[in-house]
Design an enzyme around this catalytic site. Sequence first.
Site, short mmCIF file in Angstrom:
data_model
loop_
_atom_site.label_atom_id
_atom_site.label_comp_id
_atom_site.label_asym_id
_atom_site.label_seq_id
_atom_site.Cartn_x
_atom_site.Cartn_y
_atom_site.Cartn_z
N ARG A 221 0.83 -1.20 0.00
CA ARG A 221 0.00 0.00 0.00
C ARG A 221 0.86 1.25 0.00
NH1 ARG A 221 -5.09 0.95 4.01
NH2 ARG A 221 -3.52 0.98 5.65
N GLY B 75 -0.51 5.13 -1.15
CA GLY B 75 -1.47 6.09 -0.60
C GLY B 75 -2.84 5.48 -0.33
N GLY B 76 -3.06 4.24 -0.74
CA GLY B 76 -4.33 3.56 -0.44
C GLY B 76 -5.50 4.02 -1.30
N ASP C 34 -6.38 2.97 -4.30
CA ASP C 34 -6.85 2.01 -5.31
C ASP C 34 -8.38 1.98 -5.34
OD1 ASP C 34 -5.60 -0.55 -6.92
OD2 ASP C 34 -7.68 -0.84 -6.28
N CYS D 177 -4.94 14.82 -6.96
CA CYS D 177 -5.29 14.68 -5.54
C CYS D 177 -4.02 14.51 -4.70
CB CYS D 177 -6.20 13.46 -5.39
SG CYS D 177 -6.53 13.05 -3.69
N ASN E 38 -5.15 2.93 -13.59
CA ASN E 38 -5.16 3.62 -12.30
C ASN E 38 -6.59 3.88 -11.81
OD1 ASN E 38 -2.68 3.80 -11.16
ND2 ASN E 38 -2.16 5.79 -12.03
N TYR E 39 -7.56 3.88 -12.74
CA TYR E 39 -8.96 3.94 -12.31
C TYR E 39 -9.50 2.52 -12.39
CZ TYR E 39 -8.33 8.97 -12.75
OH TYR E 39 -7.87 10.25 -12.60
C1 LIG Z 1 -9.40 10.84 -5.08
C2 LIG Z 1 -8.55 10.25 -6.15
C3 LIG Z 1 -7.96 11.09 -7.09
C4 LIG Z 1 -7.17 10.57 -8.09
N1 LIG Z 1 -6.60 11.38 -9.03
C5 LIG Z 1 -5.83 10.88 -10.02
C6 LIG Z 1 -5.23 11.71 -11.00
O1 LIG Z 1 -5.37 12.91 -10.99
N2 LIG Z 1 -4.50 11.12 -11.99
C7 LIG Z 1 -4.30 9.77 -12.04
O2 LIG Z 1 -3.60 9.29 -12.92
N3 LIG Z 1 -4.84 8.96 -11.11
C8 LIG Z 1 -5.60 9.48 -10.12
N4 LIG Z 1 -6.16 8.65 -9.19
C9 LIG Z 1 -5.93 7.22 -9.30
C10 LIG Z 1 -4.64 6.86 -8.61
O3 LIG Z 1 -3.55 7.26 -9.40
C11 LIG Z 1 -4.58 5.33 -8.40
O4 LIG Z 1 -5.65 4.93 -7.60
C12 LIG Z 1 -3.25 4.93 -7.78
O5 LIG Z 1 -3.03 3.58 -8.01
C13 LIG Z 1 -3.23 5.23 -6.30
O6 LIG Z 1 -1.99 5.02 -5.75
P1 LIG Z 1 -1.88 4.84 -4.17
O7 LIG Z 1 -0.48 4.54 -3.86
O8 LIG Z 1 -2.53 5.99 -3.51
O9 LIG Z 1 -2.86 3.63 -3.98
P2 LIG Z 1 -2.68 2.20 -3.31
O10 LIG Z 1 -4.07 1.76 -3.08
O11 LIG Z 1 -1.77 2.24 -2.19
O12 LIG Z 1 -2.00 1.37 -4.48
C14 LIG Z 1 -2.61 1.12 -5.75
C15 LIG Z 1 -2.00 -0.15 -6.36
O13 LIG Z 1 -0.59 -0.03 -6.46
C16 LIG Z 1 0.08 -1.00 -5.63
N5 LIG Z 1 1.21 -0.32 -5.00
C17 LIG Z 1 1.16 0.74 -4.19
N6 LIG Z 1 2.40 1.09 -3.84
C18 LIG Z 1 3.24 0.24 -4.44
C19 LIG Z 1 4.65 0.08 -4.45
N7 LIG Z 1 5.45 0.90 -3.77
N8 LIG Z 1 5.19 -0.94 -5.15
C20 LIG Z 1 4.40 -1.79 -5.84
N9 LIG Z 1 3.07 -1.67 -5.87
C21 LIG Z 1 2.49 -0.67 -5.18
C22 LIG Z 1 -0.99 -1.44 -4.66
O14 LIG Z 1 -0.75 -2.74 -4.15
C23 LIG Z 1 -2.24 -1.39 -5.50
O15 LIG Z 1 -2.30 -2.51 -6.34
C24 LIG Z 1 -6.96 9.17 -8.16
C25 LIG Z 1 -7.56 8.34 -7.22
C26 LIG Z 1 -8.35 8.88 -6.24
C27 LIG Z 1 -9.02 7.96 -5.26
#
Ligand SMILES: Cc1cc2nc3c(=O)[nH]c(=O)nc-3n(C[C@H](O)[C@H](O)[C@H](O)COP(=O)(O)OP(=O)(O)OC[C@H]3O[C@@H](n4cnc5c(N)ncnc54)[C@H](O)[C@@H]3O)c2cc1C
Length: 805
Positions: A109, A111-112, A114, A175, A478-479
């Site tokens: 995880r 930023g969480g 997903d 975000c 990513n979505y």
């Molecule tokens: C409110 C909101 C706004 C958003 N805005 C945008 C935007 O403007 N542009 C855009 O492109 N996307 C956007 N997104 C989508 C976002 O980029 C994806 O949801 C992204 O995967 C989130 O990353 P995370 O680390 O926060 O999520 P997480 O839930 O932590 O991770 C997402 C996935 O990546 C894996 N992962 C996380 N960290 C690692 C790591 N270090 N190594 C290997 N795998 C890992 C996780 O296991 C999971 O499968 C947005 C999402 C939300 C909810």
Amino acid sequence: MIRTMNSLSSSMFPFLFLFLFSFSWLASADRHEDFLQCLHSQNLNSLSKVVYTPINSSYSYVLQFSLRNGRFNTSATPKPLVIVTPLNVAHIQAAITFSQKHGLQIRVRGGGHDYEGLSYVAVIPFVVIDLINMRTVTVDVANKTAWVQGGATLGEVYYRIAEKSRTLAFPAGVCPTVGVGGHISGGGTGMIMRKYGLAVDHIIDAQLIDVKGRILDRASMGEDLFWAIRGGGGNTFGVVVAWKLELVPIPASVTVFNVTRILMKEDATKLIHQWQYAIEKFDEDLFSRIFIWRSANSTQDGKPMIQAAFTSLFLGGVDRLVSYMQQSFPELGLVKEDCIEMRWIESTVYFAQFPRNTSLEVLLNRNPRPTIFFKGKTDFVKEPIPKTALEGIWERLEQVEAESAELQFTAYGGKMNEIAESSTPFPHRAGTLYQIHYGISWDEEGIEAYAKYISWMRRLYSYMAPYVSKNPRQAYVNYRDLDLGVNNLGNTSYRQASIWGTKYFKNNFDRLVRVKTAVDPTNFFRNEQSIPPLSSWLLNIATSDLADENFLQCLLNHSQPSYPISSAIYTPNNDSYSSVLQSYIRNLRFNMSTTPKPLLILTALHASHVQAAIICARERNFQMKIRSGGHDYEGVSYVSDVPFFVLDMFNLRSIDVDVASETAWVETGATLGEVYYRISEKSKTHGFPAGVCPTVGVGGHFGGGGYGNMMRKYGLTVDNIIDAKMVDVNGRLLDRESMGEDLFWAITGGGGSSFGVVLAYKINIVRVPEVVTVFRVRRTVEQNATDIVEQWQQVAYNLEDDPFH
Ligand SMILES: Cc1cc2nc3c(=O)[nH]c(=O)nc-3n(C[C@H](O)[C@H](O)[C@H](O)COP(=O)(O)OP(=O)(O)OC[C@H]3O[C@@H](n4cnc5c(N)ncnc54)[C@H](O)[C@@H]3O)c2cc1C
């Protein structure tokens, strides 16, 4: 929880039960101790401070801290057995070792965020590696680079860059609480993508811990893996500990606007329709997005009006922007007062919707916000959507479930058009006019609310199909959207995963599979939509000459030397392999580059070849597909998800008609056309009741029943079969007498390929008049077709035996 129930087909329950049973010890407090033990043994006592199991009072707090979607925060949501919040790479390595030792799945995880909660939910016992403690950002202004750890958020990255420079930035999402771990693993679109492309287009190095626990950088992981981790989706190739970013130049002052219009539906249609044409000409300095939702307060004829917020970031001053907008999109009516000049870093706060003059420190705040229930989907638009289609969207926004629904149209183009589709796994580049993001949120708990809102979204998505990208209908990983398909709990075939894989990655999916197979062949890093490796079995057989040679040798050993089997074998190395394979493919759905191909085709020339094929396939546990005419609706006679070869019967097609006894022996490689022809060669007054299409094969048709133009007179094909020759699973040659009536009954209608290989059927040929009469009359609706069909239903059943309608 619906997601959980969907993912678990009933056939998986025994597997899951065994799995849970074997980990029952983990359900006790011992698991905490065991984990610590594992760490002690590796001299990692420091880690004990960052291990959380359900017995810790902080466990729930830590779990929920980075949980962004209420759909996955219910009492029914599966919870991790252990959460580790590592402080350094050794901790991550220990967590990987522990999980491998105990057969647990890992969820990393960042930023969480997903969309489907995959970084903190799994349906089998799992460990969360939460990178929240690893979020250092080190900016090197002189070299215009930064190293950011996988647990940092976008807000932290932007803040730390701006601390050091007013004129450097990084092109990523909007975000601030989104984590770089997941975001960059999936691509990373944002407000300066039309100028600079995506986050992944500016990653120049990375630190990754692979399945063996090794720490790799770009040089040691190699370009294939480095390519795959930049957009191929998180949790698939390893744990990204850090990314090295190439920073991009940004003007000291940029201009933003967010113009909201409450519109009558006709006006919304007109304005948004025009926007689609305007963006094609927009300068790459201008980012443009429209948020569209229904107005909460304003109505038109008692129905809600449409609200549209036009949002832009412009890499220049206000005067240039206003004059530019007045030329390229005058319909919006943008004026200077709508715009604000500010620093780029301030724009990140502005677009995160914080009030004006909010302190920049807000970007460092990753405190949890109250979570809502949420579902999202994406589409890519290639050509402007017609006005009528936009009107259909407004109608759907009026529906009661759409109260909190929102669509975002984000213009692509500019730099995005210049980057090759294969340069990173993210393929949605040139030719994309804009991206649609559909979102719906709600705050009522329970499965009924879930079903109601998600069903609305699925209906809208289905409505949009004609207006968006096709073959495949593309989506942005990513979505994440599990509606597109999920991996099995066990192995997932290439074919199954390619359904959603090609939507996310188009042709890049193949390369991702190859990289995954090379770096994580046992599929340790996985989730519901991670890239599956080719199964090791398939890989061995496909790549090992020795394995093929063994199989060939086996075929030689078991076939009669007087019928050399070698001349009937085609492997992909043969020039004729493709033409032999394709000559009997009748459905293009199964003739694509992604369709799995046989490792070998055997065009049997003699019964002993069929016997050899069965014996050798059994010995090697190799799946055999039997093809006669190749008309199977689902291609099952020449496609399989597991390694297979095709036994093609087309050389065994002799037909021996005996008019005196009114019988014929027909080999199963023959077609219906050949059967009819050979009978008519010998008799003008005999025929056979079978199907209409002359190229249909005897093998499949007779094996499944067979109906045709004479069924009302003589019944089905199988009603006229009196004997058969087949090879059973032990390679024995059987006829009706030796196989017994049960098996004979089964092979005359029970479906092909189930009981053995039928070599030939003996049929009763039937008497027909020397001359028959046919007609084909067409009637249109204007010519009363409706009534005629209605009447036909009344009379057809009672007609004499002879006419077939
Ligand atoms: C409110 C909101 C706004 C958003 N805005 C945008 C935007 O403007 N542009 C855009 O492109 N996307 C956007 N997104 C989508 C976002 O980029 C994806 O949801 C992204 O995967 C989130 O990353 P995370 O680390 O926060 O999520 P997480 O839930 O932590 O991770 C997402 C996935 O990546 C894996 N992962 C996380 N960290 C690692 C790591 N270090 N190594 C290997 N795998 C890992 C996780 O296991 C999971 O499968 C947005 C999402 C939300 C909810």
